[in-house]
Every structure is written in C-alpha cells, then in structure tokens.
Write an enzyme that holds these catalytic residues in place. Structure first.
Site: not given
Ligand code: ATP
Ligand code: LTN
Length: 329
Positions: A196, A193, A111
């Site tokens: 969100k 990936k 960041k």
């Molecule tokens: P952000 O977009 O804010 O980084 P995120 O969608 O990546 O959020 P996190 O809150 O960081 O989600 O992760 C919550 C859980 O979901 C973690 O255990 C993470 O490993 C899992 N996760 C998130 N995105 C994926 C994905 N595309 N495939 C598999 N697991 C995921």
C-alpha cells in the site's frame, strides 16, 4: 470448530497483494474455522491519520471484505473501537509487559534505527493492544504476515504470564503464516513486495483502481530479456509474479499456464493476464458499489460488534475479577 482471529489496519487503499495474501485466505478459512475478523482502527492511530481518511478507509475495507466473499453469516466482522474490552485488556497487557521485550520488537526497532522522528508511545506499546485483541477471544489460530509473527509470540508469552500469575484464563494462541509462497511483488520492481505504501503507483494494483488502468499496469510490468515462458522466480521474478497473479485469480495451476504458452511471447501472456485482472476488478468493484448502495456496511458492523462483545465482555469481566478490579465476588 477451532476459533481463528485476525485484524487489519485501515491505513491505506488495499492492493492486489493484500487480496491474494490475506483476504482470499480469510475467505477460505471462513468454512474451516469460527472466524473473527476486525478492523484494527485503534492501531491505525499509532501514526498520524486524518479522521476523514480513517473513516473512508474503514468503510472501504469492510465493503471490500464483503465484496470478496466474506460472509457475515459465517464470520464475525467488527470494528475494534466498538468493543470497549479491547482498550481495557490492552491496558492490563501493557502493565504485564516489560520495556525490554517491547524494545526488542523488530517493527519498532526498524523505525527507530531508521532515525524516524515523532514515534508515538502508542506505536511502542501497540503489541500489548494486539495481544489483548487476540486473547480476549480465546483464539487458537492467528493468521498474519511474517512481519507480525513476533507480535503473536508476545501474545503467547503474555497469556502464559497472566495464567501463571493469576490462574488459567487465556488460550495460548498460535500464528498461522498465510503468505508462504504467495507473496505478490511490485510490477515495476519484482524484488520488492507490492504494498500500500509503495511510492511508484505503476508497480501496485489497487483493488479500487480503474480496471483499464490496472490492465495497462500489467501490460507495462517489468519482465526480462530471456524470452522464455517458464516459472523461475530466481531468474525471472517479474514473469513468475505475473504467473502467480494469473494462477490465483483464474484458479489455474501455474504449470498449466506455462504449458499453454510454450513457444509464445510475453506480450500475449500479458494480454491474457491483463484481461483476467480487468475482469476480476470489474466484478469486485460492482459488488463493492452494490454493498455501498444498499448501505450494508453499518448493519454488518452493528451485528458484528454485538456478537464480538458477547465474548469479549465476558472475558474482560473474568479478568477484572482476577486482577482485583471487581470488589464484589
Ligand atoms: P504497508 O505498505 O503499510 O506495509 P501492506 O500493504 O504491506 O502495508 P499490511 O497492512 O501490512 O499491508 O498487511 C495486511 C495483510 O496483507 C497481511 O496479512 C499481509 O501479509 C498481506 N500482504 C500485504 N502485502 C502483500 C503482498 N504483496 N503479497 C501477499 N500478501 C500481502
Ligand atoms: N498489527 C497488525 C494488525 C493487528 C492484528 C491484531 C493482527 C492488530 N491486532 C490481532 C492479528 C491479530 C498489523 O499491523 N498488520
């Protein structure tokens, strides 16, 4: 049964990636471990978020957990801010950590390297609160994504430091990687990936998306021009991603899907996957609405907080004695 704990920040709408990588794993773990899952709302305010949004995200997250099959009889589900011991131990862990080790945390480093402004002191010290979250419960295992591994390692170091400085108090936790081989990618850019915070909504399936819209997103997912149905993540990442989604949701091995589709086209395959996703979301959302109608969420959180507090309050009392906060023996 060994104890396992994990937390999720209520910072946005959950995606199919979150379901496959995290929630569906928790559902599996609830039969194998004494499982504690909490909503990390105190972590959510390390970046600005409106109260209304935080409230809504929190309710959605719990309802989606329950709709996905987490059973409150097997797993303790609670809100972090309902158990005051988190903040109390969080402060002590902050005082046990060195500036240097927090500066080495990659999330914080990334960041600052990107030149982001408005980084709060809370974002800098949140790994200390996360260590407290884990150590309070004597959790042996902590399932997290790879990006959180370093934070669990800090929790290990802090546990050892405390045990050494005072006396044996905390179990040294171990990270468990949940997403190996199960990373779901963006439908529009299968090298990224699914997350969100993605800006292109066509690439992401939200768990609360209209199932018809989700079907359309599958139909327009990016594939390749090879025209052969096989599982080859390197050369056909879009197709491999779709096959993974189908395999997890329909509980059918990838090889079986591939062999059913020999000599057929991508369109036909996408139609089946679109239907699988449609059915999955329709079912999940029906359960989600039912849970909301019956106002089950408040009750689950109330009971979860009671159960969690029982353990956490005992631990923090012990810590207060060791540190010297409690003056009567
Ligand atoms: P952000 O977009 O804010 O980084 P995120 O969608 O990546 O959020 P996190 O809150 O960081 O989600 O992760 C919550 C859980 O979901 C973690 O255990 C993470 O490993 C899992 N996760 C998130 N995105 C994926 C994905 N595309 N495939 C598999 N697991 C995921
Ligand atoms: N920092 C994590 C969420 C989190 C967590 C925890 C995970 C907070 N406390 C304790 C496991 C154990 C995140 O940002 N995903």
């Amino acid at each position: 049964m060994d104890r396992m704990l994990s937390g999720i920040k209520p910072t946005g709408r959950l995606t199919l990636g979150n379901y496959i990588g995290a929630i569906s794993q928790f559902v599996k773990f609830q039969d194998q471990y004494e499982l504690y899952i909490f909503i990390a709302n105190q972590h959510a305010i390390t970046v600005p978020i409106e109260a209304k949004e935080l409230r809504q995200n929190t309710k959605d997250l719990i309802a989606l957990y329950l709709a996905s099959g987490l059973d409150p009889k097997k797993v303790t589900l609670f809100l972090q801010s309902d158990v005051s011991a988190h903040a109390k131990l969080g402060w002590i862990m902050t005082c046990m950590s060195y500036m240097g080790e927090l500066q080495r945390m990659t999330q914080y480093k990334d960041k600052t390297a990107k030149g982001e402004t408005g980084i709060t002191a809370g974002l800098f010290t949140y790994p200390c609160l996360m260590a407290a979250d884990i150590l309070l419960y004597d959790a042996k295992y902590v399932p997290v994504g790879i990006d959180q591994k370093q934070h669990v390692e800090l929790a290990r170091n802090l546990a050892e430091r405390f045990n050494h400085r005072y006396s044996d108090t905390f179990i040294v936790p171990e990270p468990v990687m949940t997403t190996v081989g199960q990373k779901i990618y963006s439908l529009q850019d299968p090298t990224k990936k699914m997350s969100k915070s993605e800006t292109n909504p066509k690439g992401t399936i939200d768990l609360l998306d209209d199932p018809n819209l989700a079907r359309k997103k599958i139909m327009s997912a990016v594939t390749d021009s090879l025209g052969v149905i096989q599982y080859d993540p390197e050369n056909q990442p879009g197709l491999a991603n779709l096959l993974t989604i189908q395999s997890v949701l329909a509980k059918e091995p990838i090889e079986a899907i591939v062999s059913r589709y020999q000599g057929k086209g991508y369109g036909e395959l996408k139609k089946e996957i679109g239907q699988t996703v449609y059915d999955f979301l329709s079912d999940l959302q029906a359960k989600y609405r039912d849970i909301q109608d019956k106002k089950i969420v408040d009750q689950v959180l109330l009971e979860g907080a009671k159960k969690a507090s029982l353990i956490a309050d005992k631990k923090i009392a012990k810590v207060y004695r060791k540190v010297g906060f409690t003056i009567t023996k």
